[in-house]
Design a protein around this motif. Structure first.
Motif, PDB file in Angstrom:
ATOM      1  N   GLY A  22     -34.117   4.348 -10.704  1.00  0.00           N
ATOM      2  CA  GLY A  22     -35.395   3.699 -10.929  1.00  0.00           C
ATOM      3  C   GLY A  22     -36.244   4.353 -11.989  1.00  0.00           C
ATOM      4  N   HIS A  47     -34.807   2.155 -18.620  1.00  0.00           N
ATOM      5  CA  HIS A  47     -35.207   0.751 -18.618  1.00  0.00           C
ATOM      6  C   HIS A  47     -34.794   0.207 -17.260  1.00  0.00           C
ATOM      7  N   GLU A  48     -35.612  -0.674 -16.688  1.00  0.00           N
ATOM      8  CA  GLU A  48     -35.294  -1.174 -15.345  1.00  0.00           C
ATOM      9  C   GLU A  48     -33.979  -1.951 -15.319  1.00  0.00           C
ATOM     10  N   GLN A  49     -33.640  -2.618 -16.412  1.00  0.00           N
ATOM     11  CA  GLN A  49     -32.331  -3.272 -16.449  1.00  0.00           C
ATOM     12  C   GLN A  49     -31.233  -2.236 -16.317  1.00  0.00           C
ATOM     13  N   ALA A  51     -31.480   0.641 -14.799  1.00  0.00           N
ATOM     14  CA  ALA A  51     -31.479   1.132 -13.414  1.00  0.00           C
ATOM     15  C   ALA A  51     -30.666   0.211 -12.520  1.00  0.00           C
ATOM     16  N   ALA A  68     -32.082   0.185  -6.332  1.00  0.00           N
ATOM     17  CA  ALA A  68     -32.957   0.443  -7.474  1.00  0.00           C
ATOM     18  C   ALA A  68     -34.411   0.280  -7.046  1.00  0.00           C
ATOM     19  N   VAL A  70     -38.128  -0.463  -8.647  1.00  0.00           N
ATOM     20  CA  VAL A  70     -38.795  -0.947  -9.858  1.00  0.00           C
ATOM     21  C   VAL A  70     -40.223  -1.354  -9.512  1.00  0.00           C
ATOM     22  N   GLY A  75     -41.146  -4.748 -14.337  1.00  0.00           N
ATOM     23  CA  GLY A  75     -40.053  -3.952 -13.791  1.00  0.00           C
ATOM     24  C   GLY A  75     -39.015  -4.836 -13.125  1.00  0.00           C
ATOM     25  N   ASN A  78     -37.293  -7.232 -15.685  1.00  0.00           N
ATOM     26  CA  ASN A  78     -36.282  -6.483 -16.439  1.00  0.00           C
ATOM     27  C   ASN A  78     -34.999  -6.326 -15.632  1.00  0.00           C
ATOM     28  N   ALA A  79     -35.125  -6.148 -14.326  1.00  0.00           N
ATOM     29  CA  ALA A  79     -33.950  -5.937 -13.473  1.00  0.00           C
ATOM     30  C   ALA A  79     -33.192  -7.225 -13.176  1.00  0.00           C
ATOM     31  N   VAL A  95     -32.728  -4.215  -4.568  1.00  0.00           N
ATOM     32  CA  VAL A  95     -33.804  -3.908  -5.507  1.00  0.00           C
ATOM     33  C   VAL A  95     -35.117  -3.935  -4.736  1.00  0.00           C
ATOM     34  N   SER A  97     -39.189  -3.434  -4.946  1.00  0.00           N
ATOM     35  CA  SER A  97     -40.284  -3.439  -5.912  1.00  0.00           C
ATOM     36  C   SER A  97     -41.622  -3.442  -5.200  1.00  0.00           C
TER      37      SER A  97
END
Length: 529
Positions: A22, A47-49, A51, A68, A70, A75, A78-79, A95, A97
């Motif tokens: 992350g 970069h969150e992608q 991660a 991950a 984010v 964030g 991007n993921a 993920v 967030s």
């Protein structure tokens, strides 16, 4: 009393999470408070992608969910690309967030990182859960982990509003294993009956066989059946007489399938990027197949004589228990003939493909037992059509399915963390590298044994060839490449540059140290300086 964020991290640890990827932000401070003193290792992406790609690579190699952290808004958006790749390849990825304060949601007030409806956006792709009060924390964690493996594995999202994240939360009771795999005895019996009477069985092995390599081999030997491997199944049965490590898009492989009197499809979605790469139709009729898949939805998408809803790992022992032994027949000869014809077809498709394949084979020879993580680049395309890797779960890339460019560097980092001690090779093009160059610094920070092999043709070479083949002017396919030596130096990476010759690449890999490094393969002459 600890906060929701801290308890959430405790809940992850209780459910077996060992690594999270992350980038911290103001919306996730309480998660990072929870990481302090936690057994969970945090890896900082650039970069969150990246991660989320790391979480993907970790899950593919370990078999455990990749996780991950984010921030809300950018964030998470991007993921989403990496989550799309995980969805396409059935990779369990969680993920987590933040999201804005509950009172602001949907109001359009212009809060930091605001989205109109974050959950609605994510739910178009995968399950999304919100923890809107402390008492919802454990039920949401249980539901999310159940969703990671319920029916077809894939990405799952949890969001926590910023006003809920710091609230006090009671201690959690701990995580239970919510995975179940109940197999129908009637389905297994029907499959065994058809297999026992068949004389020329062919097995189609997909990504669902990734962690069942020995079982697939045992079943193939019992049935004397050639095993056709899709991209996500490569690495199992290396050098075995029954293995056919070639794409079902090839006529040679399709001929093998058409001549079978019984097809057993194991953990494969039968997707067109594996089975009809050139979009020309002509795949043999599979309506009489036996299909084993963990997803009811997938089973319903294709006609089959027998459908077995189960993971491959659970189905194979049941099948073996119900099948008689049989003497060896012509399975090995059929597989050998298909391999030979597939290699010949590869050369007819594109005269450059055999040379590109030998570059990948040079990596395997120089680094036996390595994990090769690929991006969308020419040697990967060639090897996806035909290549026999030597490590189960050791060959994967994003050049099929969702096809996310820039996948390789992040996924290689996740793979290296999932398999401590294993050598990892990231094979990426110069164009794909520029999607995620910062992740090479992550490999340096984490001291990971990754060799980044950059196929540098100063172009989006495969796209340029496709445009030329379609008779259109090649436009937009010549982005200037990084100056690889200077780039490597800026990343503190040992650097070598070699011509696109197998022996040169072999020797450079032998010279590379045990830590992260970069090897440029000069795929064209007169590269821009």
């Amino acid at each position: 009393m600890k906060t929701v964020g801290e308890r959430l991290v405790e809940g992850l640890a209780a459910r077996g999470v060992e690594v999270v990827f992350g980038i911290p932000g103001v919306h996730t401070v309480e998660l990072y408070r929870g990481l302090s003193g936690s057994p969970i290792r945090h890896v900082t992406a650039r970069h969150e992608q990246g991660a989320a790609f790391m979480a993907d690579g970790y899950a593919r190699v370990s078999g455990k969910p990749g996780v991950a952290f984010v921030i809300t808004g950018p964030g998470l958006t991007n993921a989403l690309t990496a989550m799309g790749q995980a969805k396409a390849d059935s990779i369990p990825m969680l993920v987590i967030s933040g999201v804005n304060r509950r009172a602001t949601l949907g109001k359009g007030w212009g809060c930091l990182h605001e989205l109109p409806d974050q959950q609605a956006m994510v739910r178009a792709l995968c399950p999304s859960f919100q923890i809107s009060a402390p008492e919802e924390l454990e039920p949401v964690l249980d539901a999310a982990f159940a969703a990671l493996f319920a029916d077809r594995p894939g990405p799952v999202h949890i969001e926590v509003p910023t006003d809920v994240m710091p609230m006090p939360a009671a201690e959690l009771s701990g995580g239970a294993d919510l995975r179940t795999d109940v197999i129908s005895e009637g389905e297994i019996a029907a499959a065994c009956q058809r297999l026992a009477t068949a004389k020329r069985v062919v097995i189609l092995a997909g990504g669902g066989t990734r962690h069942a390599a020995q079982g697939v081999q045992d079943l193939a030997e019992r049935l004397d059946a050639p095993v056709v491997q899709t991209v996500n199944a490569r690495g199992a049965m290396h050098g075995h007489d029954l293995v056919v490590p070639a794409s079902p898009s090839l006529d040679a492989v399709r001929d093998l399938i058409a001549e079978a009197d019984c097809v057993l499809a194991l953990g494969t979605e039968l997707g067109p990027t594996d089975y009809d790469m050139y979009v020309r139709g002509g795949l043999p009729d599979l309506s009489g197949m036996i299909r084993v898949d963990c997803s009811t939805e997938q089973l319903d998408r294709h006609a089959a004589a027998v459908k077995v809803r189960a993971t491959v790992s659970a189905a194979i022992p049941a099948l073996l228990a119900g099948l008689p032994t049989r003497p060896a027949g012509d399975g090995a000869a059929r597989a050998k003939s298909a391999r030979k014809a597939a290699l010949e077809e590869l050369a007819r498709l594109d005269a450059a493909m055999p040379a590109r394949l030998t570059m990948v084979e040079a990596i395997r020879s120089a680094c036996p037992g390595a994990i090769i993580v690929g991006d969308s680049t020419q040697p990967i395309y060639a090897a996806n059509l035909y290549y026999d890797h030597d490590r189960p779960s050791g060959w994967f890339n994003a050049a099929t399915g969702f096809g996310a460019l820039g996948f390789g560097p992040g996924a290689a980092i996740g793979a290296a963390l999932a398999a401590p001690g294993a050598r990892v090779i990231c094979l990426v093009g110069d164009g794909g590298l520029q999607f995620s160059p910062g992740e090479l610094r992550t490999a340096v920070d984490e001291h990971l044994p990754i060799t980044f092999v950059v196929w540098n043709n100063a172009a989006f070479g495969e796209i340029a060839e496709a445009m030329a083949g379609a008779g259109t002017e090649v436009i937009g396919c010549s982005p200037s490449p990084l100056k690889m030596k200077g780039f490597a130096e800026s990343c503190d990476l040992p650097f070598q540059s070699v011509p696109a010759e197998p022996e040169a690449l072999f020797q450079s890999l032998k010279r590379a140290g045990s830590g992260p490094s970069l090897i440029e393969v000069r795929a064209i002459a007169n590269l821009p300086s």
